[in-house]
Design a protein around this motif. Structure first.
Motif, PDB file in Angstrom:
ATOM      1  N   ILE A 113       0.482   7.087   6.982  1.00 39.71           N
ATOM      2  CA  ILE A 113      -0.554   6.044   7.006  1.00 39.71           C
ATOM      3  C   ILE A 113      -1.879   6.695   6.646  1.00 39.71           C
ATOM      4  O   ILE A 113      -2.370   7.565   7.366  1.00 39.71           O
ATOM      5  N   GLY A 114      -2.464   6.300   5.528  1.00 38.76           N
ATOM      6  CA  GLY A 114      -3.778   6.815   5.129  1.00 38.76           C
ATOM      7  C   GLY A 114      -3.693   7.699   3.892  1.00 38.76           C
ATOM      8  O   GLY A 114      -2.973   8.691   3.869  1.00 38.76           O
ATOM      9  N   GLY A 172      -6.319   9.347   2.413  1.00 37.19           N
ATOM     10  CA  GLY A 172      -7.431  10.284   2.215  1.00 37.19           C
ATOM     11  C   GLY A 172      -6.834  11.636   1.859  1.00 37.19           C
ATOM     12  O   GLY A 172      -5.623  11.766   1.646  1.00 37.19           O
ATOM     13  N   GLU A 178      -1.911   2.998   1.961  1.00 38.07           N
ATOM     14  CA  GLU A 178      -3.374   3.123   1.984  1.00 38.07           C
ATOM     15  C   GLU A 178      -3.968   1.721   1.930  1.00 38.07           C
ATOM     16  O   GLU A 178      -3.634   0.922   1.059  1.00 38.07           O
ATOM     17  N   ARG A 179      -4.881   1.489   2.868  1.00 38.75           N
ATOM     18  CA  ARG A 179      -5.507   0.165   2.999  1.00 38.75           C
ATOM     19  C   ARG A 179      -6.277  -0.254   1.744  1.00 38.75           C
ATOM     20  O   ARG A 179      -6.270  -1.402   1.336  1.00 38.75           O
ATOM     21  N   THR A 236     -13.155  11.196   2.410  1.00 40.58           N
ATOM     22  CA  THR A 236     -12.755  12.161   1.378  1.00 40.58           C
ATOM     23  C   THR A 236     -13.689  12.108   0.172  1.00 40.58           C
ATOM     24  O   THR A 236     -14.048  13.121  -0.407  1.00 40.58           O
ATOM     25  N   ALA A 281     -16.782  10.722   0.210  1.00 37.96           N
ATOM     26  CA  ALA A 281     -18.195  10.819   0.617  1.00 37.96           C
ATOM     27  C   ALA A 281     -18.637  12.241   0.923  1.00 37.96           C
ATOM     28  O   ALA A 281     -19.830  12.527   0.967  1.00 37.96           O
ATOM     29  N   GLY A 313     -17.695  18.802   0.145  1.00 40.93           N
ATOM     30  CA  GLY A 313     -16.750  19.724  -0.475  1.00 40.93           C
ATOM     31  C   GLY A 313     -17.033  21.193  -0.236  1.00 40.93           C
ATOM     32  O   GLY A 313     -16.497  22.059  -0.940  1.00 40.93           O
ATOM     33  N   ILE A 314     -17.866  21.511   0.775  1.00 38.91           N
ATOM     34  CA  ILE A 314     -18.103  22.927   1.099  1.00 38.91           C
ATOM     35  C   ILE A 314     -16.842  23.464   1.777  1.00 38.91           C
ATOM     36  O   ILE A 314     -16.328  22.855   2.716  1.00 38.91           O
ATOM     37  N   ALA A 338      -2.476  -2.305   4.176  1.00 39.75           N
ATOM     38  CA  ALA A 338      -2.939  -1.737   5.453  1.00 39.75           C
ATOM     39  C   ALA A 338      -1.845  -1.804   6.500  1.00 39.75           C
ATOM     40  O   ALA A 338      -1.137  -2.808   6.611  1.00 39.75           O
ATOM     41  N   MET A 384     -25.564  10.901   2.416  1.00 39.82           N
ATOM     42  CA  MET A 384     -25.812  11.944   1.404  1.00 39.82           C
ATOM     43  C   MET A 384     -26.664  11.371   0.283  1.00 39.82           C
ATOM     44  O   MET A 384     -26.575  10.182  -0.036  1.00 39.82           O
ATOM     45  N   PHE A 426     -13.115  15.703  11.468  1.00 36.74           N
ATOM     46  CA  PHE A 426     -14.574  15.589  11.659  1.00 36.74           C
ATOM     47  C   PHE A 426     -15.345  16.105  10.441  1.00 36.74           C
ATOM     48  O   PHE A 426     -15.185  15.592   9.345  1.00 36.74           O
ATOM     49  N   ILE A 440     -12.153  21.632   4.107  1.00 37.54           N
ATOM     50  CA  ILE A 440     -11.753  23.026   4.296  1.00 37.54           C
ATOM     51  C   ILE A 440     -10.518  23.144   5.193  1.00 37.54           C
ATOM     52  O   ILE A 440      -9.651  23.985   4.956  1.00 37.54           O
TER      53      ILE A 440
END
Ligand SMILES: Cc1cc2nc3c(=O)[nH]c(=O)nc-3n(C[C@H](O)[C@H](O)[C@H](O)COP(=O)(O)OP(=O)(O)OC[C@H]3O[C@@H](n4cnc5c(N)ncnc54)[C@H](O)[C@@H]3O)c2cc1C
Length: 364
Positions: A10-11, A13, A34-35, A43, A45, A48-49, A175, A230, A332, A337
């Motif tokens: 489910i999901g 991302g 994926e909804r 993912t 937004a 990407g560090i 969904a 951002m 979070f 990473i």
């Protein structure tokens, strides 16, 4: 009737797609629902560090996953390029952190994890990042030259193309409404269109929305949305050359000259609107770090919802209360990473293979 997959995720991302990829590579039949469209929420937004910010302030649970992922990223992006032709722009820009008070802790962490870390000051700061303002070039800094970044929307595109190629069945605009449980065991998922998708193994990788799905069947999980805003500057290449962090605000240079500025940390529920106050504050901070940014237009301003968890430690593994339900959520601020490590860890649990890191610290 279609044969149920070995595993339903489910999901869609990056966490769901990385997990799908690992399981498909291990030979399982995998479906993913994926909804909306894949890779369009946190993912997309994110910055990407490929390192936590101030990594020594996190627990070993985070540092262990981060180190594993940092090691496998170069091979992963190469494999994705070969599989899909897509370049996710893995770039070792290095991470320059200004005004850190906890230098002793930082050096101890670097020793423990074998990270290359330099304490720098004076003209060395300006040598590493000539774009830095004169004001901030005076401060002592911590320099992690090995830290890289990826362009996360491209990473998501490459992952989607990869799992399509590997035969993962991806249902978008579908969904999950309810996890179906029978005698304490998961048997599948009911979608919002009323369809029942059967599976004896279900992975919950719903990002900030993960807890809601469990609540709907009377269970709980401490994952909550944490908004991050951002800005994106349309600058020229080399306006910014390093990822630079100052007091929790950072600039990230992309290869085409664009510069991301982030990010806020706001507990505002599922509210994904941007705010003018954040725009003003991020713009001021970006120009305080790199004054030259004042000469370029802001091209975009957006917000995403991070899957917030206590201390930022993700939940990876079998869910304690429902047999056959697995978690891979709650990454979070660090999902990009931590993702490759947490997907590999969960896949090893599902296929019952050994993994080099213990999963004990991630169970719920
Ligand atoms: C501003 C910002 C900056 C960031 N910067 C970085 C960074 O530099 N480095 C880093 O490592 N991390 C960063 N992150 C964090 C990182 O982006 C996230 O930890 C990561 O994207 C989480 O991935 P995910 O797949 O769990 O969640 P998501 O990308 O949100 O994906 C979850 C998916 O599940 C789907 N879904 C939810 N409910 C259902 C349902 N009921 N049925 C079907 N599908 C469902 C959603 O539509 C969504 O597509 C940042 C995040 C933000 C917001």
């Amino acid at each position: 009737m279609l044969t149920p997959p070995d595993c339903l995720i489910i999901g869609g991302g990056l966490i769901g797609m990385l997990t799908a990829r690992e399981l498909a590579l291990a030979g399982l039949q995998v479906s993913l629902i994926e909804r909306g469209e894949t890779g369009r929420e946190s993912t997309w937004a994110g910055g990407g560090i490929l390192s936590p910010l101030y990594p020594w302030r996190y627990s070993n649970a985070i540092s262990d996953l981060a180190k594993y992922s940092q090691t496998v990223y170069p091979d992963l992006v190469q494999a994705l390029k070969e599989e899909t032709g897509l370049d996710v722009e893995w770039t070792q820009s290095g991470l320059l952190m200004l005004g850190c008070a906890d230098i002793e802790l930082a050096t101890q962490w670097a020793r423990q994890y074998g990270a290359e870390l330099h304490l720098i000051k004076g003209s060395d700061v300006a040598d590493i990042a000539p774009e830095l303002s004169v004001e901030l070039s005076q401060s002592e800094a911590i320099w992690l030259p090995k830290v890289a970044q990826v362009r996360n929307p491209r990473f998501a595109k490459a992952l989607r193309a990869s799992i399509d190629k590997l035969g993962v069945s991806v249902l978008t605009n579908t969904a999950a409404e309810k996890i179906i449980i029978d005698a304490g065991k998961v048997t599948g998922v009911k979608t919002t269109s009323g369809e029942r998708l059967l599976a004896n193994k279900v992975v919950l990788a719903g990002g900030a929305w993960s807890a809601g799905l469990l609540e709907s069947v009377g269970f709980e999980l401490p994952v909550e949305p944490v908004r991050g805003q951002m800005l994106l500057y349309k600058a020229q290449p080399d306006t910014v050359t390093r990822i630079i962090l100052n007091q929790d605000r950072y600039v990230i240079p992309r290869r085409d000259g664009r510069v991301l500025v982030g990010s806020t940390l706001e507990y505002t529920g599922f509210e994904k609107q941007t705010t003018n106050a954040a725009r003003i504050e991020l713009e001021a901070e970006a120009q305080r770090i790199v004054p030259a940014l004042a000469g370029f237009p802001i091209e975009a301003h957006w917000a995403g919802l991070r899957p917030g968890s206590p201390d930022g430690v993700p939940f990876i593994g079998a869910y304690r209360d429902i047999e056959g339900l697995y978690l891979n959520t709650g990454h979070f601020r660090n999902g990009v990473i931590l993702g490759p490590a947490s997907a590999a860890m969960l896949a090893s649990i599902i296929v019952d293979e050994p993994f080099e890191l213990s999963s004990a610290g991630y169970l719920y």
